[in-house]
Scaffold this active site. Structure first.
Site, PDB file in Angstrom:
ATOM      1  N   LYS A 154       0.828  -1.209   0.000  1.00 18.93           N
ATOM      2  CA  LYS A 154       0.000   0.000   0.000  1.00 18.93           C
ATOM      3  C   LYS A 154       0.869   1.268   0.000  1.00 18.93           C
ATOM      4  O   LYS A 154       0.592   2.206  -0.733  1.00 18.93           O
ATOM      5  CB  LYS A 154      -0.934   0.025   1.228  1.00 18.93           C
ATOM      6  CG  LYS A 154      -1.914  -1.145   1.295  1.00 18.93           C
ATOM      7  CD  LYS A 154      -2.934  -0.973   2.413  1.00 18.93           C
ATOM      8  CE  LYS A 154      -2.353  -1.018   3.797  1.00 18.93           C
ATOM      9  NZ  LYS A 154      -1.804  -2.323   4.205  1.00 18.93           N
ATOM     10  N   ARG A 204      -9.829   0.681   8.938  1.00 13.29           N
ATOM     11  CA  ARG A 204      -9.469  -0.690   9.288  1.00 13.29           C
ATOM     12  C   ARG A 204     -10.572  -1.380  10.063  1.00 13.29           C
ATOM     13  O   ARG A 204     -10.426  -2.551  10.414  1.00 13.29           O
ATOM     14  CB  ARG A 204      -8.215  -0.677  10.142  1.00 13.29           C
ATOM     15  CG  ARG A 204      -6.906  -0.905   9.362  1.00 13.29           C
ATOM     16  CD  ARG A 204      -5.775  -0.698  10.340  1.00 13.29           C
ATOM     17  NE  ARG A 204      -4.575  -1.420  10.073  1.00 13.29           N
ATOM     18  CZ  ARG A 204      -3.481  -0.900   9.523  1.00 13.29           C
ATOM     19  NH1 ARG A 204      -3.491   0.333   9.076  1.00 13.29           N
ATOM     20  NH2 ARG A 204      -2.396  -1.626   9.408  1.00 13.29           N
ATOM     21  N   ARG A 259      11.301  -6.249   5.034  1.00 19.92           N
ATOM     22  CA  ARG A 259      11.175  -4.802   5.270  1.00 19.92           C
ATOM     23  C   ARG A 259      11.737  -4.441   6.657  1.00 19.92           C
ATOM     24  O   ARG A 259      12.351  -3.403   6.833  1.00 19.92           O
ATOM     25  CB  ARG A 259       9.699  -4.386   5.166  1.00 19.92           C
ATOM     26  CG  ARG A 259       9.475  -2.888   5.247  1.00 19.92           C
ATOM     27  CD  ARG A 259       8.059  -2.498   4.899  1.00 19.92           C
ATOM     28  NE  ARG A 259       7.115  -2.797   5.972  1.00 19.92           N
ATOM     29  CZ  ARG A 259       5.805  -2.589   5.891  1.00 19.92           C
ATOM     30  NH1 ARG A 259       5.277  -2.116   4.788  1.00 19.92           N
ATOM     31  NH2 ARG A 259       5.009  -2.866   6.906  1.00 19.92           N
ATOM     32  N   ARG A 284      11.417  -0.745  11.521  1.00 20.62           N
ATOM     33  CA  ARG A 284      10.122  -0.817  12.198  1.00 20.62           C
ATOM     34  C   ARG A 284      10.087  -2.029  13.119  1.00 20.62           C
ATOM     35  O   ARG A 284      10.219  -3.164  12.658  1.00 20.62           O
ATOM     36  CB  ARG A 284       9.008  -0.937  11.152  1.00 20.62           C
ATOM     37  CG  ARG A 284       8.478   0.397  10.690  1.00 20.62           C
ATOM     38  CD  ARG A 284       7.368   0.245   9.685  1.00 20.62           C
ATOM     39  NE  ARG A 284       6.184  -0.419  10.205  1.00 20.62           N
ATOM     40  CZ  ARG A 284       5.034  -0.482   9.559  1.00 20.62           C
ATOM     41  NH1 ARG A 284       4.927   0.079   8.383  1.00 20.62           N
ATOM     42  NH2 ARG A 284       4.006  -1.109  10.082  1.00 20.62           N
ATOM     43  N   ARG A 315      -0.708  -9.073  13.499  1.00 19.99           N
ATOM     44  CA  ARG A 315      -1.231  -8.049  12.584  1.00 19.99           C
ATOM     45  C   ARG A 315      -2.030  -8.698  11.448  1.00 19.99           C
ATOM     46  O   ARG A 315      -3.066  -8.167  11.027  1.00 19.99           O
ATOM     47  CB  ARG A 315      -0.084  -7.197  12.014  1.00 19.99           C
ATOM     48  CG  ARG A 315       0.443  -6.196  13.046  1.00 19.99           C
ATOM     49  CD  ARG A 315       1.866  -5.785  12.742  1.00 19.99           C
ATOM     50  NE  ARG A 315       1.993  -5.002  11.538  1.00 19.99           N
ATOM     51  CZ  ARG A 315       3.119  -4.926  10.818  1.00 19.99           C
ATOM     52  NH1 ARG A 315       4.193  -5.610  11.174  1.00 19.99           N
ATOM     53  NH2 ARG A 315       3.150  -4.175   9.752  1.00 19.99           N
TER      54      ARG A 315
END
Ligand code: AMP
Length: 195
Positions: free
Chosen positions: A14, A89, A128, A134, A146
């Site tokens: 996204k 969400r 990532r 992160r 998640r």
């Protein structure tokens, strides 16, 4: 106005596609995850609160998230339109967004969904995590949480937009450029109707 909800599970791409879409269509990018991370960095009260949920892979409560999103939309009164990335969400967030946009005489044009299967998501997120720093991308348990939260709480939001005839899914696996072109074709086809 062209208002797009860019939808998909964590790691679907996204953020990457948003960057390209805002450039092409001159839209305002609102990523709730990015805004929370900026607040964490700035050590604000909102940041401290958001971090306590984000570190566990849970959703930040609707009340807080909706208030923040509304404030961000209100900061951009002259926008051509928005890309909502990572929002809504939950069903409550989707309803609040509809109400907010209606109060500004506009609405969501499209929900564009990037479809990527779970094994690929986990691979991408761990990769990532190595570069982005992160914390929530570095812990396999948080990644799983998640994805589970996405499946149970977020995925049903697609029904909300399907009922309005606005849901468009596309394959989120492949070259970035190829996926971008597929998204642009959907937007261009729909935007003729909504202009
Ligand atoms: P993202 O950058 O979109 O992957 O979001 C990272 C984290 O921020 C999520 O795991 C949630 O904890 C929080 N978050 C981002 N957007 C929302 C939202 N719309 N509602 C609730 N929590 C959110």
């Amino acid at each position: 106005m062209l208002n797009i909800v860019l939808f998909g599970p964590p790691g679907a791409g996204k953020g990457t596609q948003s960057e390209k879409l805002i450039d092409k269509y001159k839209l305002t990018h609102l990523s709730t995850g990015d805004i929370f991370r900026a607040n964490i960095k700035g050590q604000t009260e909102l940041g401290t609160l958001a971090k306590s949920y984000m570190d566990k892979g849970q959703l930040v409560p609707d009340e807080v998230t909706i208030k923040m999103l509304e404030a961000e939309v209100n900061k951009n009164p002259n926008s051509n339109g928005f890309i909502f990335d990572g929002f809504p969400r939950t069903q409550a967030q989707a309803e609040a967004l509809d109400k907010l946009l209606a109060s500004k005489n506009t609405s969501i044009t499209l929900m564009l969904a990037l479809e990527v299967e779970e094994v690929e998501l986990k691979k991408r997120l761990l990769l990532r995590g190595k570069d982005s720093g992160r914390a929530d991308d570095q812990n396999p348990d948080v990644i799983q949480k998640r994805i589970d939260v996405y499946n149970s709480e977020t995925s049903p939001v697609k029904d909300f937009y399907t009922a309005q005839g606005k849901y468009k899914g596309t394959n989120g696996i492949g070259e970035i450029e190829e996926i971008f072109n597929a998204l642009c074709s959907i937007i261009n086809a729909q935007n003729k109707i909504f202009k």
